[in-house]
Enzyme design. Structure first.
Site, PDB file in Angstrom:
ATOM      1  N   THR A   1      93.281   7.923 -60.409  1.00 13.25           N
ATOM      2  CA  THR A   1      92.446   9.116 -60.245  1.00 13.25           C
ATOM      3  C   THR A   1      92.686   9.663 -58.847  1.00 13.25           C
ATOM      4  OG1 THR A   1      90.754   8.307 -61.773  1.00 13.25           O
ATOM      5  CG2 THR A   1      90.103  10.016 -60.208  1.00 13.25           C
TER       6      THR A   1
ATOM      7  N   LYS B   1      89.915  14.865 -65.436  1.00 13.97           N
ATOM      8  CA  LYS B   1      89.286  13.625 -64.968  1.00 13.97           C
ATOM      9  C   LYS B   1      88.191  13.929 -63.950  1.00 13.97           C
ATOM     10  CE  LYS B   1      88.475   9.261 -64.389  1.00 13.97           C
ATOM     11  NZ  LYS B   1      89.449   8.252 -63.941  1.00 13.97           N
TER      12      LYS B   1
ATOM     13  N   LYS C   1      84.935   7.942 -53.767  1.00 15.86           N
ATOM     14  CA  LYS C   1      86.238   8.567 -53.513  1.00 15.86           C
ATOM     15  C   LYS C   1      86.517   9.670 -54.522  1.00 15.86           C
ATOM     16  CE  LYS C   1      89.682   7.051 -55.485  1.00 15.86           C
ATOM     17  NZ  LYS C   1      90.463   7.374 -56.723  1.00 15.86           N
TER      18      LYS C   1
END
Length: 289
Positions: free
Chosen positions: A93, A168, A236
């Site tokens: 990701t 995502k 993150k």
């Protein structure tokens, strides 16, 4: 298609094992070689200690690392050893801009790149039921089907490079909302003295139920938060979402609130716990006289 796997973390180990079960896995690499060696001994594949050597055994590579710079470093290290026509599938990701930058670098050496981040937690990685969001050329997506199908159940092509990561990012915002709602509802129910096991069973089947409530509310009930999706990693990811939203001139309140709370949890020493540890902060709201 002989496939190499790079990054045997909580997600990568399950994904690589599913490739092995389908007869696709040829070699693995991990930053900590002992983990790759242990996996290879149990699975019968090859463990490489020097990253570029993995290209000697494979036609395709799957990458699953933690952050943008990790991915950029892997691509830079691999690039001199890649052969024209190799397929690189990144399941990390990262930001959409990082995915596009990697694709551009790989085009220069005649390799195809697919950004293919996944969702479904460690359970989905282990069971091969991940949702996979892909960005890249239709040809690369078609070539990747045997590999992606070994790791996931729902596999969707969203467009050019970067589109998988954009999808995502939307997923990570949903995760933030789901865990916020689950933690707050459980803290409220606990304060009301409700039997939490019965509540989880009932509400999981109702209109307000979600994957996160069904699978992570038991963590909250038991006050145990084994790492499924670590707070540090979701923090993150949400920073990536925040930066992408800012490119559109938008500030999303759910992201901002969750980032503040995650920072507090990290400062309290809970950064490596599952994000369901957010329940700690929600229960504290009810502890005032």
């Amino acid at each position: 298609m002989k496939t190499g796997f790079i990054g045997l973390g909580a997600m990568g180990t399950g994904m690589a094992n599913n490739l092995r079960q389908q007869g696709l896995l040829a070699a693995v690499w991990n930053r900590t070689f002992a983990r790759a060696s242990d996996f290879a001994q149990k699975s019968g594949c090859i463990a490489v200690e020097v990253l570029p050597d993995i290209t000697n055994h494979c036609e395709a590579l799957v990458i699953c690392v933690s952050a943008d710079q990790d991915l950029l470093d892997v691509i830079a290290t691999l690039r001199p050893a890649l052969r024209p026509g190799m397929l690189i599938i990144d399941c990390s990701t990262v930001s959409a801009s990082t995915a596009r930058a990697c694709a551009a670098q790989l085009r220069e050496v005649a390799c195809e790149f697919l950004d293919a981040p996944v969702s479904g937690g460690v359970e989905g990685a282990r069971l091969g039921t991940l949702a996979i969001m892909a960005g890249g050329s239709p040809d690369a997506f078609a070539r990747a089907q045997p590999i992606l199908s070994a790791m996931g159940k729902t596999i969707t092509h969203f467009g050019d490079n970067g589109c998988g990561q954009a999808a995502k990012a939307a997923n990570q915002i949903l995760c933030a909302g789901a865990i916020q709602a689950a933690a707050e509802a459980m803290a409220f129910a606990k304060a009301e003295g409700l039997p939490l096991d019965k509540l989880i069973d009932t509400l999981s089947k109702g209109a307000g139920g979600s994957w996160y409530f069904a699978h992570r509310a038991p963590n909250m009930m038991n006050d145990q938060y084994p790492a499924g999706f670590r707070v540090r990693l979701h923090e993150k990811d949400l920073k990536i979402c925040r930066d992408m939203a800012r490119e559109h001139g938008a500030q999303l309140p759910l992201i901002e609130m969750t980032l503040i709370q995650y920072r507090r949890l990290i400062e309290q020493g809970h950064g490596d716990e599952d994000i369901s540890t957010l329940f700690r902060l929600k229960t504290a709201l009810f502890n005032h006289p």
